[in-house]
Design an enzyme around this catalytic site. Structure first.
Site, PDB file in Angstrom:
ATOM      1  N   ALA A 166      -5.943   3.921  -4.555  1.00 41.07           N
ATOM      2  CA  ALA A 166      -5.674   2.602  -3.710  1.00 41.07           C
ATOM      3  C   ALA A 166      -4.062   2.442  -3.575  1.00 41.07           C
ATOM      4  O   ALA A 166      -3.541   1.962  -4.561  1.00 41.07           O
ATOM      5  CB  ALA A 166      -6.362   1.432  -4.322  1.00 41.07           C
ATOM      6  N   ILE A 175       3.906   1.888 -11.451  1.00 41.68           N
ATOM      7  CA  ILE A 175       4.298   0.334 -11.543  1.00 41.68           C
ATOM      8  C   ILE A 175       5.757   0.029 -11.913  1.00 41.68           C
ATOM      9  O   ILE A 175       6.127   0.442 -13.125  1.00 41.68           O
ATOM     10  CB  ILE A 175       3.431  -0.325 -12.519  1.00 41.68           C
ATOM     11  CG1 ILE A 175       1.990  -0.029 -12.204  1.00 41.68           C
ATOM     12  CG2 ILE A 175       3.719  -1.641 -12.966  1.00 41.68           C
ATOM     13  CD1 ILE A 175       1.463  -0.666 -10.621  1.00 41.68           C
ATOM     14  N   GLY A 202      30.075  15.475   5.525  1.00 46.67           N
ATOM     15  CA  GLY A 202      30.083  16.908   5.758  1.00 46.67           C
ATOM     16  C   GLY A 202      29.821  17.629   4.494  1.00 46.67           C
ATOM     17  O   GLY A 202      28.925  17.155   3.758  1.00 46.67           O
ATOM     18  N   GLU A 236       6.345  -1.073  -1.204  1.00 44.81           N
ATOM     19  CA  GLU A 236       5.926  -2.470  -0.594  1.00 44.81           C
ATOM     20  C   GLU A 236       5.704  -2.259   0.682  1.00 44.81           C
ATOM     21  O   GLU A 236       5.747  -3.226   1.605  1.00 44.81           O
ATOM     22  CB  GLU A 236       7.097  -3.480  -0.923  1.00 44.81           C
ATOM     23  CG  GLU A 236       7.312  -3.477  -2.391  1.00 44.81           C
ATOM     24  CD  GLU A 236       8.253  -5.087  -2.856  1.00 44.81           C
ATOM     25  OE1 GLU A 236       8.005  -5.747  -1.839  1.00 44.81           O
ATOM     26  OE2 GLU A 236       8.725  -4.975  -3.830  1.00 44.81           O
TER      27      GLU A 236
HETATM   28  N1  COS Z   1      -1.238 -14.069   3.785  1.00 43.09           N
HETATM   29  C1  COS Z   1      -2.280 -14.509   3.432  1.00 43.09           C
HETATM   30  N2  COS Z   1      -3.532 -13.916   3.530  1.00 43.09           N
HETATM   31  C2  COS Z   1      -3.511 -12.651   4.090  1.00 43.09           C
HETATM   32  C3  COS Z   1      -2.330 -11.979   4.590  1.00 43.09           C
HETATM   33  C4  COS Z   1      -1.099 -12.730   4.422  1.00 43.09           C
HETATM   34  N3  COS Z   1       0.252 -12.271   4.805  1.00 43.09           N
HETATM   35  N4  COS Z   1      -2.762 -10.715   4.950  1.00 43.09           N
HETATM   36  C5  COS Z   1      -3.917 -10.704   4.879  1.00 43.09           C
HETATM   37  N5  COS Z   1      -4.321 -11.870   4.348  1.00 43.09           N
HETATM   38  C6  COS Z   1      -5.833 -12.143   3.861  1.00 43.09           C
HETATM   39  C7  COS Z   1      -6.867 -12.046   5.198  1.00 43.09           C
HETATM   40  O1  COS Z   1      -6.548 -13.194   5.977  1.00 43.09           O
HETATM   41  C8  COS Z   1      -7.945 -11.721   4.726  1.00 43.09           C
HETATM   42  O2  COS Z   1      -8.819 -12.918   4.472  1.00 43.09           O
HETATM   43  P1  COS Z   1     -10.053 -13.405   5.412  1.00 43.09           P
HETATM   44  O3  COS Z   1     -11.123 -12.423   5.080  1.00 43.09           O
HETATM   45  O4  COS Z   1     -10.494 -14.720   4.569  1.00 43.09           O
HETATM   46  O5  COS Z   1      -9.570 -13.534   6.598  1.00 43.09           O
HETATM   47  C9  COS Z   1      -7.732 -10.958   3.720  1.00 43.09           C
HETATM   48  O6  COS Z   1      -6.404 -11.190   3.277  1.00 43.09           O
HETATM   49  C10 COS Z   1      -8.049  -9.464   3.864  1.00 43.09           C
HETATM   50  O7  COS Z   1      -7.088  -9.123   4.839  1.00 43.09           O
HETATM   51  P2  COS Z   1      -7.301  -7.804   5.778  1.00 43.09           P
HETATM   52  O8  COS Z   1      -8.751  -7.784   6.497  1.00 43.09           O
HETATM   53  O9  COS Z   1      -6.226  -7.687   6.943  1.00 43.09           O
HETATM   54  O10 COS Z   1      -7.224  -6.446   4.830  1.00 43.09           O
HETATM   55  P3  COS Z   1      -7.234  -5.129   4.973  1.00 43.09           P
HETATM   56  O11 COS Z   1      -8.252  -4.275   3.591  1.00 43.09           O
HETATM   57  O12 COS Z   1      -7.833  -4.807   6.306  1.00 43.09           O
HETATM   58  O13 COS Z   1      -5.701  -4.558   4.553  1.00 43.09           O
HETATM   59  C11 COS Z   1      -3.551  -4.284   4.889  1.00 43.09           C
HETATM   60  C12 COS Z   1      -4.776  -5.069   5.342  1.00 43.09           C
HETATM   61  C13 COS Z   1      -3.450  -2.749   5.268  1.00 43.09           C
HETATM   62  C14 COS Z   1      -2.337  -4.947   5.729  1.00 43.09           C
HETATM   63  C15 COS Z   1      -3.393  -4.285   3.531  1.00 43.09           C
HETATM   64  O14 COS Z   1      -4.340  -3.824   2.953  1.00 43.09           O
HETATM   65  C16 COS Z   1      -2.055  -3.812   2.989  1.00 43.09           C
HETATM   66  O15 COS Z   1      -0.796  -4.635   3.134  1.00 43.09           O
HETATM   67  N6  COS Z   1      -1.657  -2.788   2.451  1.00 43.09           N
HETATM   68  C17 COS Z   1      -0.360  -2.288   1.883  1.00 43.09           C
HETATM   69  C18 COS Z   1      -0.451  -2.719   0.300  1.00 43.09           C
HETATM   70  C19 COS Z   1       0.959  -2.412  -0.009  1.00 43.09           C
HETATM   71  O16 COS Z   1       2.134  -2.894   0.454  1.00 43.09           O
HETATM   72  N7  COS Z   1       1.140  -1.652  -1.006  1.00 43.09           N
HETATM   73  C20 COS Z   1       2.492  -1.280  -1.419  1.00 43.09           C
HETATM   74  C21 COS Z   1       2.270  -1.094  -3.174  1.00 43.09           C
HETATM   75  S1  COS Z   1       2.277  -2.838  -3.744  1.00 43.09           S
HETATM   76  S2  COS Z   1       4.420  -3.025  -4.334  1.00 43.09           S
END
Ligand code: COS
Length: 384
Positions: A129, A156, A339, A363
């Site tokens: 994940a 991490i 270079g 991130e």
């Molecule tokens: N602030 C507050 N809530 C948020 C939010 C934000 N910026 N972004 C999403 N949410 C909420 C949504 O509103 C949703 O809640 P509801 O179901 O109540 O509406 C919930 O979180 C789930 O959001 P979403 O359906 O968009 O989730 P997905 O699983 O489709 O994922 C992405 C969205 C791809 C954007 C997310 O998985 C992501 O950011 N992935 C990258 C993770 C990352 O950065 N990893 C790096 C390593 S960690 S350092």
């Protein structure tokens, strides 16, 4: 919040001097030893750098996002490993406690984070994940007044130094998506926590990452951040702020690389003159200058909007995407201007070239930022 311009300028001046006199002269040692010297860590603590984002009532500097960005611009004119040391404690490792933690949790942990006595890490990513963060498999199952945590977290940052983890784990195994995820504060010395070997990375020597393995780790129920099932939202809020911070990191490092490239171009003579006089070299310098300026403006605009309480999901992702891609282009041009010397370790620019590659990945990758930006656009029009 810093209340007057003079105090802010004083802080920025102190950091600029620290970067010049202490960090830059130690960059080679950090790269060779993969460690930040203890006296530099001590200096960073005494300057309050671990408490940049922690409220004043808990002993931090309580910088606004705009002030944080200005500090990061200065601090990142040195190897990114130095910023990484404080990065998770001032950012993704602590902000969940600040945003959604109880007053008791804040009182217990934030003062020690602010002084640097305790480092915080963010444990979201797993072997299966990464970008699809909501699919995480680590479980936290309630048993009486504890949760029992099992699972593995990967890559991490600062895990080997961490005193606490902000951990994302599934409290509802029946729910395979975001709703089943909860956030916890986990003490790093809890029985059952194991650490993998330090990852061997392409760059960013001195910044450490490793696996963290949770084997029947008992976490007090009082360490749940917010409510069960709300951890994914906490993580998203934390990452949203973190994206503005990382975009600021990219601006600082790009400015440093451009300084190095300009300095070299002014000294290096070919065809009877400094290569800075040649228009093809000038084009690389000018494109870099303009792109850094654009990224700087984006970061400050996103930061000010956030400080004003406006939604910044789109702006944070735009800034992170643009700034990290920009930083990669500036690194590439800087090596080109150097270079043959650019390919040699002793000139230092190839180290930055390797270091900055991470910015387009961690991130949230560029592709995740694109996804967030486009989804926000579509949703604003009533689509899905
Ligand atoms: N602030 C507050 N809530 C948020 C939010 C934000 N910026 N972004 C999403 N949410 C909420 C949504 O509103 C949703 O809640 P509801 O179901 O109540 O509406 C919930 O979180 C789930 O959001 P979403 O359906 O968009 O989730 P997905 O699983 O489709 O994922 C992405 C969205 C791809 C954007 C997310 O998985 C992501 O950011 N992935 C990258 C993770 C990352 O950065 N990893 C790096 C390593 S960690 S350092």
């Amino acid at each position: 919040m810093i209340r007057d311009q003079e105090t802010l300028n004083g802080l920025l001046g102190t950091i600029a001097r620290f970067v010049r006199e202490r960090l830059i002269p130690n960059e080679d040692i950090v790269a060779e030893t993969d460690e930040i010297p203890a006296d530099i860590v001590a200096d960073m603590k005494s300057m309050g750098l671990f408490g940049l984002t922690i409220p004043e009532r808990f002993g931090g500097l309580e910088l606004t996002m705009e002030e944080e960005a200005l500090v990061v611009f200065e601090l990142c004119r040195a190897s990114p490993a130095f910023r990484s040391l404080i990065g998770t404690t001032v950012g993704i490792g602590s902000q969940g406690i600040l945003f959604d933690g109880t007053p008791e949790q804040q009182q217990k942990y934030l003062p020690r984070l602010a002084t640097g006595e305790l480092a915080a890490s963010f444990a979201l990513t797993e072997p299966e994940a990464g970008s699809d963060a909501a699919s995480l498999r680590t479980t936290a199952i309630r048993e009486g007044d504890h949760y029992v945590v099992n699972g593995t977290k990967r890559f991490i940052t600062n895990a080997p130094q961490a005193g606490i983890f902000t951990l994302m784990a599934r409290t509802d195994p029946a729910d395979k998506g975001a709703q089943g995820v909860s956030a916890f504060i986990v003490d790093a010395d809890s029985p059952g926590i194991g650490f993998g070997k330090r990852d061997r990375k392409m760059g960013q020597k001195g910044a450490h990452t490793c696996d963290v393995i949770f084997d029947n780790v008992r976490v007090p129920a009082g360490n749940l951040i917010g409510k069960e099932g709300q951890g994914f939202k906490t993580a998203m809020k934390v990452l949203e702020k973190g994206r503005i911070h990382i975009a600021a990191v990219c601006v600082g490092v790009a400015e440093r690389m451009l300084d190095m490239a300009l300095g070299y171009a002014m000294e290096r003579r070919q065809f009877g003159q400094p290569i800075a006089g040649f228009q093809l070299v000038q084009a690389m310098l000018a494109d870099s200058k303009a792109e850094i300026y654009a990224a700087r403006c984006m970061v400050l605009d996103a930061a000010r909007r956030r400080d004003d309480g406006l939604p910044v999901s789109t702006e944070a992702s735009c800034a992170k995407m643009f700034a990290s891609e920009m930083c990669g282009r500036v690194a590439d041009r800087a090596v080109q201007i150097f270079g043959g010397a650019g390919y040699m370790s002793e000139y230092g620019i190839e180290r930055f070239y390797r270091d900055v590659r991470l910015f387009r990945i961690y991130e949230g990758t560029t592709q995740i930022q694109q996804t967030v930006i486009a989804r926000n656009m579509v949703r604003a029009m009533g689509g899905r």
